[in-house]
Structures are given as C-alpha cells and as structure tokens.
Design a protein around this motif. Structure first.
Motif, short mmCIF file in Angstrom:
data_model
loop_
_atom_site.label_atom_id
_atom_site.label_comp_id
_atom_site.label_asym_id
_atom_site.label_seq_id
_atom_site.Cartn_x
_atom_site.Cartn_y
_atom_site.Cartn_z
N VAL A 2 0.92 -1.15 0.05
CA VAL A 2 0.17 0.12 0.06
C VAL A 2 0.89 1.22 0.03
N SER A 3 0.57 2.24 -0.94
CA SER A 3 1.48 3.27 -1.00
C SER A 3 0.86 4.29 -0.07
N SER A 4 1.74 5.05 0.56
CA SER A 4 1.26 6.26 1.71
C SER A 4 1.71 7.54 1.03
N ASN A 5 2.11 7.52 -0.20
CA ASN A 5 2.40 8.97 -0.80
C ASN A 5 1.33 9.36 -1.65
N SER A 40 -6.48 10.96 1.98
CA SER A 40 -6.79 9.51 1.30
C SER A 40 -5.80 8.55 1.82
N SER A 41 -4.54 8.68 1.86
CA SER A 41 -3.49 7.72 2.39
C SER A 41 -4.02 7.21 3.78
N MET A 82 9.56 -7.08 -2.33
CA MET A 82 8.95 -7.58 -1.24
C MET A 82 8.00 -8.91 -1.79
N GLU A 83 8.28 -9.17 -2.76
CA GLU A 83 7.68 -10.26 -3.35
C GLU A 83 6.12 -10.39 -3.34
N CYS A 84 5.49 -9.28 -4.09
CA CYS A 84 4.32 -8.71 -3.75
C CYS A 84 3.90 -8.45 -5.24
N SER A 85 2.63 -8.78 -5.81
CA SER A 85 2.17 -8.51 -7.28
C SER A 85 1.23 -7.47 -7.30
N VAL A 86 0.81 -6.87 -6.11
CA VAL A 86 -0.38 -5.82 -6.13
C VAL A 86 0.12 -4.70 -5.44
N LEU A 87 -0.20 -3.52 -5.80
CA LEU A 87 0.32 -2.25 -5.09
C LEU A 87 -0.94 -1.43 -5.08
N LEU A 88 -1.44 -0.97 -3.79
CA LEU A 88 -2.79 -0.18 -3.68
C LEU A 88 -2.25 1.28 -3.67
N VAL A 89 -2.78 2.19 -4.54
CA VAL A 89 -2.63 3.74 -4.25
C VAL A 89 -4.05 4.30 -3.80
N SER A 90 -3.80 5.50 -3.37
CA SER A 90 -4.96 6.04 -2.80
C SER A 90 -5.92 7.13 -3.33
#
Length: 351
Positions: free
Chosen positions: A53-56, A61-62, A162-170
């Motif tokens: 999860v992006s906090s930028n 919203s973040s 981080m071996e993740c395939s999903v990135l959530l943005v706000s």
C-alpha cells in the motif's frame, strides 16, 4: 427536526450523501463495501496474499486507505470472521520539501498510523542522482509529472523486492478527474485509459485504486469519522502557485463539483470509454472495411502469408479460412497495382 438514517432507520443521520442521511456506522460500512467490491472484482486482495500500500502523498486519502483496509480484515458485526485475509505492507517514499514532499514529518506520521493498525512499514529511498536531476528542473508542471513518475517507479521496484504482485494507491475519484483534465491540457492524454481504470498492470505489478468510485469529500468524511485525518500531512504540491496547470485543473473540477456533485465520476466514466493505440486502416484484401491496429488487432484475423502482413477485416478473415496465404497476398498486391495505375491515368488526363 431529527432525521433518521436512510439505511438502518434507527440511528440519527449525521452524514449527508446523495442517497440521503446516513449514521456513522452505516456510512463507514458503505465505504468499506465499496472498497471490498473493487478489491474482489479486480482480484487485488487474494486470500492469504501480500499486498503493498502506497502512503504517498501522506494525505487524507492515504490515511483513510489504511483505515478501511483494517476494517476489511476485522470480523463482522455478528462476530463472524472476515472473508478477506491478506498481509498489508505500507510503503513510503520520503521526498525533500523542494520536490513537493513532506520530509521526515510525513514519514513519521504514516509510520505511526501503520503501527497503530499492525501493518508492516517500509521506507523507500530515491537514488541521489534522481533527486539531483529532479531539483534541476525549473518548469513546475514538468517537475510534478517527473516526481510522480519517479515515486511510482520506486514503489513498483520495492513491491517486486517484497515479492508482492499488487500495489494499492490512494487517489480518489476527484484526484483522478483532476489528473485527467491536467493531462488533457498538457497534451498527454495517451495514458488516460489506464490511469482511470480500477486496476492496471505495470511491469508485472498490478496497481489498484480502491477509492476510484469515492469522491474526495466522501473520503474526507470517512477519515474524520475514523479519526485518522490528524495523521495527514500537507505537502508543497498542494500549496503550489496558480501558474501550475494541475492546480488550475483542480480548481476547475472542484467548482464544477459544487454545481454538479457527479462531476468526478462522470469525467472518469467518460475517460474510461477511450481506447488506446487504436488507429484505423483499410483491409488490404477488400479495401472497403476498416481494420483496427493496436488492441483491436487481437480481435481480427491475419493472413497466413509472411509474418509482417497486415491484419484483415472480419469478413476477409472468414474467407481466409478457406484460402491459402498466397492468394490473400496476391489480392493485396493486385489492389495496390490497380490503385497505382488509376492514379497514373488521372495524372495523364490532367496533363
């Protein structure tokens, strides 16, 4: 006069929406279900998966995104276990103040909120060469676009690490509508179809936008009800001068939204109808029907001649099933020769 909640019919309505009054619990439940729907439809939060999860930027919203993800993982009102189960890793790129960042304050604020919900927190560092290059850019709009691109690239690289395939943005619906208007003004509308989608894949990482159906006002109300708005930190980007095209587009969208509340969602739904890299050309076999190039090329057939042949229209594709590749190529060559001869005759008649 006290007005009851339009959903539960028992509690007092304290939040006014387009569907009427809502109490605090019903409003938060509606917000959570909206995010759950986006995550489920686009397969962004698979069972027992890890998502970043992006906090930028460290905005409201973040903070609201972390709060709603925590609600998704909690048991239901009847003490039933949540059907969603995933691990959340919060990523934050610390930017200096001159690059529209919040410095150390934004990083500390997002880290404290992540620890409050028990999420893992990881800080992402930009390369010094990139920071130096960005500082050398004088044009305000170019710097904004390049900073956003650098932050996204850093987040994607960290997500892979981080071996993740999903990135959530706000970004919410209002933010995305402003982005659509700003890119249209700047002449960079080629990326609009991907930017307004709930999920897009970039460099083998799926980027999700859970707040794409919620306006900035809705997200701000939710963050205040969940008491996470105090973790938001303003950045220099929001205080940029009026000469910025992004700032002008933001004021324009907000003014329209005051007159028409559905402005943001209408802009996004209209932009979602656009198609990228789809140009039209005539079929080389019949020269009467258009053939799509780009995404649409996957939906039409190709002649069985050489690999560099042009795609055929739908009618000629069906005929191609009963014809050899040499025949189709011969037809295309004959059409080209006829076109050249016709043009030559017209030129001689004019002389």
């Amino acid at each position: 006069m006290e007005r009851k909640c339009g959903k539960c019919k028992t509690e007092e309505g304290i939040v006014w929406t387009t569907d009427g009054a809502r109490c605090e619990d019903c409003f938060c439940v509606v917000t959570m279900h909206s995010v759950k729907t986006i995550l489920s439809r686009n397969k962004l939060a698979m069972f027992k998966s890890r998502i970043c999860v992006s906090s930028n930027p460290p905005s409201t919203s973040s903070a609201a995104l972390m709060a709603v993800l925590d609600e998704c993982l909690k048991p239901g009102p009847k003490r039933k276990a949540s059907r969603m189960s995933f691990e959340v890793i919060v990523l934050h790129v610390r930017l200096p103040m001159e690059l529209f960042g919040s410095g150390e304050k934004g990083k500390e604020s997002m880290e404290s909120l992540a620890k409050l919900y028990g999420f893992q927190f990881q800080e992402v560092q930009l390369e010094e060469s990139i920071v130096t290059s960005l500082k050398a850019i004088r044009d305000l709009d170019d710097r904004i676009d390049l900073v956003q691109g650098a932050v996204r690239s850093s987040l994607i690289q960290k997500t892979k690490a981080m071996e993740c395939s999903v990135l959530l943005v706000s970004p919410n619906a209002t933010d995305l509508a402003v982005d659509v208007m700003a890119k249209t003004i700047k002449g960079r509308g080629g990326a609009i179809p991907d930017e307004v989608s709930p999920a897009m894949e970039y460099a083998s990482v799926k980027i999700g936008r859970p707040f794409i159906e919620l306006t900035a006002r809705h997200v701000t109300r939710y963050s205040r009800l969940r008491k996470v708005d105090k973790y938001a930190v303003s950045t220099e980007f929001f205080n940029s001068p009026d000469s910025s095209l992004t700032r002008i587009a933001e004021k324009f969208v907000l003014q329209l939204q005051e007159m028409q509340p559905s402005t943001s969602t209408t802009v996004l739904r209209t932009a979602a109808k656009l198609r990228k890299n789809e140009a039209a050309m005539l079929c080389p076999a019949c020269a009467s029907r258009d053939v799509l190039i780009g995404r649409g090329a996957d939906r039409v057939g190709r002649s069985r001649g050489s690999e560099d042949t042009h795609p055929l229209c739908a009618v000629c594709t069906e005929k191609d099933m009963n014809m050899s590749g040499e025949t189709v190529v011969d037809l295309a060559r004959a059409f080209c020769r006829a076109t050249v001869n016709e043009f030559t005759l017209d030129t001689e008649e004019q002389e």
